[in-house]
Design an enzyme around this catalytic site. Structure first.
Site, PDB file in Angstrom:
ATOM      1  N   ASP A 252      -6.950   5.936 -19.733  1.00  0.00           N
ATOM      2  CA  ASP A 252      -7.924   6.887 -19.194  1.00  0.00           C
ATOM      3  C   ASP A 252      -7.578   8.329 -19.561  1.00  0.00           C
ATOM      4  O   ASP A 252      -6.501   8.605 -20.091  1.00  0.00           O
ATOM      5  CB  ASP A 252      -8.029   6.741 -17.664  1.00  0.00           C
TER       6      ASP A 252
ATOM      7  N   HIS B 212      -6.206   1.106  -7.258  1.00  0.00           N
ATOM      8  CA  HIS B 212      -6.920   1.155  -8.543  1.00  0.00           C
ATOM      9  C   HIS B 212      -6.027   0.804  -9.725  1.00  0.00           C
ATOM     10  O   HIS B 212      -4.817   1.018  -9.701  1.00  0.00           O
ATOM     11  CB  HIS B 212      -7.624   2.508  -8.761  1.00  0.00           C
TER      12      HIS B 212
ATOM     13  N   ASN C 210      -4.799   3.607  -3.758  1.00  0.00           N
ATOM     14  CA  ASN C 210      -5.982   2.902  -3.248  1.00  0.00           C
ATOM     15  C   ASN C 210      -6.199   1.575  -3.976  1.00  0.00           C
ATOM     16  O   ASN C 210      -7.264   0.974  -3.890  1.00  0.00           O
ATOM     17  CB  ASN C 210      -7.238   3.788  -3.365  1.00  0.00           C
TER      18      ASN C 210
END
Ligand code: PGA
Length: 259
Positions: free
Chosen positions: A67, A144, A142
């Site tokens: 990313d 991810h 979280n």
């Protein structure tokens, strides 16, 4: 899924680097998916050591990062701490220290004029390279994987995503605060490989360390498979999955394998 629990961060990092180095020795032109964040820094340091001391050859290795923040890109005119692009992170933490071929490095372009097109092109490039042999992954607070925030579908592809509040807080604390960059100036969007993209890799290597990851690691590896914890997709991954944890990150797992 192989779950390996190491005593501490340094041992986790050595084990992870050895796993990656073994693939490069076996397949010198392999395709590796790299990850950013605090977790893999020790692994990259150890890969640099193996390169320097054992001559590990990266010259034919192709890479695809997971990313990149939208709106920024590597800017070598800035000091590293003020350049929070993931391209700069990879340059500083790994690429500038090894004999990787610049042409073989792929990271989404956060400054692409047409980000949607950039995402499609990225998917194409992965296909052209023959797919990813080994994808390295951390896990967000979280749950991810890459920036696939809770609710991302398991067939999602490379796309633009809005970062959720927890991710912004985590990354502010870990990186931006130290640089004196105000939270509101952080990029709120990113380009991320999708979960569907990641699940097509031939193998994955997930790393996590520290007590603050213990609960989410247990949820991802042993809890229900749910898009609300996108790393739980490791449980339906069809290739070879290896997880290397330190003792703290593993402390809430029911099954523990100390190797
Ligand atoms: P971290 O991030 O390595 O900085 O904890 C992991 C992630 O968000 O995937």
């Amino acid at each position: 899924m192989d779950i390996i629990v190491k005593r501490d961060y340094d041992e986790m990092s050595r084990c992870a680097a050895e796993h990656i180095a073994a693939l490069i020795r076996k397949k010198p032109d392999c395709v590796i998916g790299f990850a950013t964040g605090a977790t893999p820094i020790g692994t990259y340091r150890e890969l640099v050591r193996i390169y320097n001391e054992e001559g590990l050859d990266f010259s034919n290795v192709k890479t695809f990062n997971l990313d990149e923040y939208l709106g920024i890109s590597m800017d070598l005119s800035k000091p590293y701490i003020l350049d929070q692009s993931y391209r700069r992170f990879m340059h500083e933490e790994l690429f500038k220290h090894i004999n990787i071929n610049e042409e073989n490095i792929n990271i989404p372009d956060g400054l692409a004029r047409d980000p949607e097109e950039e995402c499609l092109k990225y998917e194409e490039k992965i296909k052209e390279a023959g797919g990813i042999d080994l994808q390295i992954l951390g896990i967000g607070g979280n749950g991810h994987w890459a920036f696939n925030e809770p609710g991302s579908s398991f067939d999602s592809r490379t796309r633009v995503i809005k970062l959720n509040e927890q991710t912004l807080n985590d990354n502010y604390e870990a990186f931006y605060k130290k640089a004196g960059i105000p939270r509101e100036k952080m990029p709120h969007y990113a380009i991320t490989m999708g979960i569907g993209t990641i699940l097509e890799a031939k193998s994955v290597l997930m790393l996590a360390n520290g007590a603050k990851k213990a609960e989410i690691v247990a949820k991802a590896l042993e809890g229900p498979v749910t898009t609300m914890v996108t790393a739980s997709s490791i449980q339906i991954f069809k290739g070879k999955a290896t997880v290397i944890l330190d003792g703290e990150a593993a402390s809430m797992l029911v099954k523990q394998t100390i190797k």
